[in-house]
Enzyme design. Structure first.
Site, PDB file in Angstrom:
ATOM      1  N   LYS A  76       0.880  -1.183   0.000  1.00 41.22           N
ATOM      2  CA  LYS A  76       0.000   0.000   0.000  1.00 41.22           C
ATOM      3  C   LYS A  76       0.909   1.221   0.000  1.00 41.22           C
ATOM      4  CE  LYS A  76      -1.917   3.007   2.102  1.00 41.22           C
ATOM      5  NZ  LYS A  76      -1.682   4.431   1.791  1.00 41.22           N
ATOM      6  N   GLU A 107       9.171   0.716  11.081  1.00 39.42           N
ATOM      7  CA  GLU A 107      10.232   1.716  10.884  1.00 39.42           C
ATOM      8  C   GLU A 107       9.576   3.073  11.051  1.00 39.42           C
ATOM      9  OE1 GLU A 107      13.295   1.005  10.545  1.00 39.42           O
ATOM     10  OE2 GLU A 107      13.352  -1.052   9.812  1.00 39.42           O
ATOM     11  N   CYS A 147      13.513  10.577   7.898  1.00 37.38           N
ATOM     12  CA  CYS A 147      13.348   9.991   9.246  1.00 37.38           C
ATOM     13  C   CYS A 147      14.605  10.152  10.078  1.00 37.38           C
ATOM     14  CB  CYS A 147      12.987   8.515   9.113  1.00 37.38           C
ATOM     15  SG  CYS A 147      14.129   7.588   8.091  1.00 37.38           S
ATOM     16  N   GLU A 179       9.107  15.039  16.605  1.00 37.54           N
ATOM     17  CA  GLU A 179       9.531  15.038  15.201  1.00 37.54           C
ATOM     18  C   GLU A 179       8.705  16.070  14.436  1.00 37.54           C
ATOM     19  OE1 GLU A 179       8.450  11.719  12.625  1.00 37.54           O
ATOM     20  OE2 GLU A 179      10.520  11.647  11.928  1.00 37.54           O
TER      21      GLU A 179
HETATM   22  P1  NAD Z   1       2.077   8.193   8.011  1.00 39.83           P
HETATM   23  O1  NAD Z   1       2.195   7.348   9.253  1.00 39.83           O
HETATM   24  O2  NAD Z   1       1.088   9.274   7.980  1.00 39.83           O
HETATM   25  O3  NAD Z   1       1.735   7.254   6.756  1.00 39.83           O
HETATM   26  C1  NAD Z   1       2.538   6.149   6.416  1.00 39.83           C
HETATM   27  C2  NAD Z   1       1.698   5.150   5.649  1.00 39.83           C
HETATM   28  O4  NAD Z   1       0.690   4.638   6.521  1.00 39.83           O
HETATM   29  C3  NAD Z   1       0.954   5.755   4.448  1.00 39.83           C
HETATM   30  O5  NAD Z   1       0.942   4.833   3.385  1.00 39.83           O
HETATM   31  C4  NAD Z   1      -0.454   5.945   5.001  1.00 39.83           C
HETATM   32  O6  NAD Z   1      -1.439   5.923   4.006  1.00 39.83           O
HETATM   33  C5  NAD Z   1      -0.581   4.739   5.918  1.00 39.83           C
HETATM   34  N1  NAD Z   1      -1.600   4.879   6.972  1.00 39.83           N
HETATM   35  C6  NAD Z   1      -2.146   6.008   7.473  1.00 39.83           C
HETATM   36  N2  NAD Z   1      -3.090   5.700   8.402  1.00 39.83           N
HETATM   37  C7  NAD Z   1      -3.124   4.345   8.487  1.00 39.83           C
HETATM   38  C8  NAD Z   1      -3.855   3.416   9.287  1.00 39.83           C
HETATM   39  N3  NAD Z   1      -4.756   3.820  10.165  1.00 39.83           N
HETATM   40  N4  NAD Z   1      -3.591   2.099   9.144  1.00 39.83           N
HETATM   41  C9  NAD Z   1      -2.659   1.668   8.271  1.00 39.83           C
HETATM   42  N5  NAD Z   1      -1.935   2.501   7.470  1.00 39.83           N
HETATM   43  C10 NAD Z   1      -2.168   3.818   7.584  1.00 39.83           C
HETATM   44  O7  NAD Z   1       3.549   8.702   7.711  1.00 39.83           O
HETATM   45  P2  NAD Z   1       4.025   9.692   6.540  1.00 39.83           P
HETATM   46  O8  NAD Z   1       3.609  11.058   6.902  1.00 39.83           O
HETATM   47  O9  NAD Z   1       3.650   9.119   5.224  1.00 39.83           O
HETATM   48  O10 NAD Z   1       5.625   9.562   6.654  1.00 39.83           O
HETATM   49  C11 NAD Z   1       6.395  10.294   7.535  1.00 39.83           C
HETATM   50  C12 NAD Z   1       6.797   9.455   8.731  1.00 39.83           C
HETATM   51  O11 NAD Z   1       7.493   8.283   8.311  1.00 39.83           O
HETATM   52  C13 NAD Z   1       7.773  10.194   9.636  1.00 39.83           C
HETATM   53  O12 NAD Z   1       7.438   9.960  10.988  1.00 39.83           O
HETATM   54  C14 NAD Z   1       9.112   9.553   9.289  1.00 39.83           C
HETATM   55  O13 NAD Z   1      10.093   9.674  10.291  1.00 39.83           O
HETATM   56  C15 NAD Z   1       8.714   8.137   9.047  1.00 39.83           C
HETATM   57  N6  NAD Z   1       9.734   7.437   8.256  1.00 39.83           N
HETATM   58  C16 NAD Z   1      10.510   6.480   8.863  1.00 39.83           C
HETATM   59  C17 NAD Z   1      11.523   5.840   8.142  1.00 39.83           C
HETATM   60  C18 NAD Z   1      12.424   4.794   8.778  1.00 39.83           C
HETATM   61  O14 NAD Z   1      13.135   4.123   8.061  1.00 39.83           O
HETATM   62  N7  NAD Z   1      12.410   4.643  10.100  1.00 39.83           N
HETATM   63  C19 NAD Z   1      11.722   6.176   6.793  1.00 39.83           C
HETATM   64  C20 NAD Z   1      10.917   7.161   6.210  1.00 39.83           C
HETATM   65  C21 NAD Z   1       9.919   7.775   6.944  1.00 39.83           C
END
Ligand code: NAD
Length: 486
Positions: free
Chosen positions: A185, A260, A294, A390
């Site tokens: 997804k 992650e 991240c 963050e």
């Molecule tokens: P997000 O949590 O809003 O979304 C991530 C994914 O989860 C998207 O595909 C979203 O559609 C999905 N999602 C949203 N609500 C959901 C639910 N209720 N159930 C299941 N899936 C759901 O994050 P974002 O804004 O897309 O990304 C930024 C975040 O990702 C930051 O916190 C960043 O630090 C983190 N990140 C971590 C890493 C790592 O390797 N640790 C790498 C990149 C980004």
């Protein structure tokens, strides 16, 4: 520089075919640099996730991929890497368009890493071995035992928008190398490069249903995948707020989970560091991709004797940043991803001021279309909300320390634990400090994209489990013990 000449089909990829959502739903994807509509994408729902999981399950059980020889699976992944490499400019243009990252950064940074991730895991595909042992049995006889690593099954993968193709590669390459089938997804803000990636993997020879991609909204398609009883392993990259809900949904079905999540990484600058040499990378550590990384080093913890020089150096660097459209060659910083993210960054900047931090530079939102913010440096303490949460924008807080002991305490005083950077010319100090930092990765005198050959993951609110390297294979396999009495 090439603007994408053609967008990929924006339908769901299920069972080797491209189709609309079962209920015909779509969502709009927007260019963050202009606020103009790019296209509409099929919005998968529960029925589509069901169909995708059924396809991945069928494909897993029939063995066309899961029981294919490892060397042969590796050849498909090498072909995929070659096809992605040949399509690099197009993929980079898609990501620059939908994510707003400067075209050159994605062309020369993230995407070549995605290619190397497929190549690297292609090499693992025929080396997934167990162990053997001959042990005394309580009856006095010997027992020969061996373990085998079997593919975990159907993997559900959920990815964020900040580096969509690279993070998709980090999930797909190890899972496919291990023999798993996948339902992915992608993020609703940036699905296009993942859809293109899926088409290239199919072209490389993945049997239908081995990789299914269902774009859609997080609370709908993401939640359906996270809670689906047909998924054996779930891997999620995203915010701690959403990640927090994942183990509950997935743990209910006793499945394996990798999370992650976010970070608030410290950069420790010691007095023996060569500031002229390191400050460009220290600055890049929170400017890159407008701080939407991240592992961004947003807490700059500098020795009191150099803290003024660090603030001055970062201010000069911030003033050199060229904000603009990601397709303009002199742009060094693009926009934030969307209006929600821009408003969130604005709220944190306001909060920094209100809590008494000194705004040294930045904190402006240029009056032009697009979700832009200038690189922002505060001087403050580790207690401020801007140093604890963050922000996911180009905002750093510079904090002073007097002793090494204090530096470690400040670095570890966070709920996160993804990564840390150490800047020092004293090798012994570097290793002493590295040993005491509660994080998944320590970079000494450098920072960059995680290496696909090494484990990657966090501690605390930064996540659970590891992906990449051998850990990536282990995360996508289950170990079985076979024991025979001799
Ligand atoms: P997000 O949590 O809003 O979304 C991530 C994914 O989860 C998207 O595909 C979203 O559609 C999905 N999602 C949203 N609500 C959901 C639910 N209720 N159930 C299941 N899936 C759901 O994050 P974002 O804004 O897309 O990304 C930024 C975040 O990702 C930051 O916190 C960043 O630090 C983190 N990140 C971590 C890493 C790592 O390797 N640790 C790498 C990149 C980004």
């Amino acid at each position: 520089m090439t603007f994408p000449s053609r967008l990929p089909d924006t339908g769901l990829r299920i069972d080797g075919a491209c189709r609309p959502a079962a209920d015909g739903a779509t969502f709009t994807t927007v260019d963050p640099a202009t606020e103009e509509r790019i296209t509409v994408v099929a919005a998968g729902g529960e029925a589509d996730i069901d169909a995708a999981v059924a396809s991945a399950r069928h494909q897993f059980e029939n063995g066309a991929w899961s029981r294919m020889g490892g060397a042969e699976r590796g050849r498909v992944l090498v072909r995929a890497a070659d096809l992605i490499e040949a399509d690099l400019e197009n993929l980079a243009a898609l990501e620059a368009l939908e994510v707003g990252k400067p075209y050159g950064d994605t062309l020369h940074g993230d995407l070549p890493h995605a290619v190397e991730t497929f190549r690297s895991f292609a090499g693992w595909a025929d080396k997934v071995f167990g162990t053997t042992s001959t042990l005394a049995d309580p009856t006095g006889r010997e027992r020969l035992s061996y373990t085998v690593r079997e593919p975990a099954g159907v993997v559900g993968a959920i990815t964020p928008w900040n580096n969509p193709a690279l993070i998709a590669a980090w999930k797909l390459a190890p899972a496919l190398a291990a023999g798993c089938t996948v339902v992915l997804k992608p993020p609703e803000d940036a699905s296009l490069s993942t859809l293109r990636l899926a088409d290239l993997l199919t072209e490389a020879g993945l049997p239908p249903g081995t990789l299914n991609v269902v774009p859609g909204l997080g609370p709908v398609a993401g939640a359906a995948l996270a809670g689906h009883p047909g998924v054996d392993k779930l891997t999620f990259t995203g915010s701690p707020a959403v990640g927090h809900q994942i183990p509950t949904a997935a743990g209910h079905n006793f499945r394996r989970v990798t999370l992650e999540l976010g970070g608030k990484s410290p950069q420790l600058i010691f007095p023996d560091a060569d500031l002229d040499e390191i400050l460009p990378t220290v600055a890049m550590g929170f400017f890159l991709h407008s701080g939407q990384v991240c592992a961004a080093g947003t807490r700059i913890i500098a020795h009191r004797s150099v803290v003024d020089a660090v603030v001055d150096g970062l201010t000069s660097r911030a003033k050199e940043v060229r904000i603009g459209n990601p397709f303009e060659p002199d742009t060094t910083m693009g926009p934030l991803i969307n209006a929600r993210q821009r408003d969130r960054v604005a709220r944190y900047i306001e909060l920094g001021r209100a809590e008494g931090a000194t705004l040294v530079t930045g904190g402006e939102f240029p009056e032009r279309p697009g979700f832009f913010v200038t690189p922002t440096v505060f001087r403050g303490t580790n207690e401020l909300t801007i140093a604890r949460e963050e922000i996911f924008g180009p905002v750093a807080t510079v904090i002073g320390f007097d002793t090494d002991e204090q530096a470690v305490a400040l670095a570890n005083d966070t709920t996160y634990g993804l990564s840390a950077m150490l800047w020092t010319s004293d090798l012994a100090r570097a290793h002493r400090m590295a040993a005491r930092l509660r994080v998944g990765t320590v970079w000494i005198n450098g920072w960059g994209i995680p290496d696909q050959r090494l484990p990657w993951g966090g501690r605390g609110a930064s996540g659970v489990g590891r992906e990449l390297g051998l850990a990536g294979i282990e995360a996508n396999t289950v170990e079985k013990t076979v024991s025979v009495l001799l």
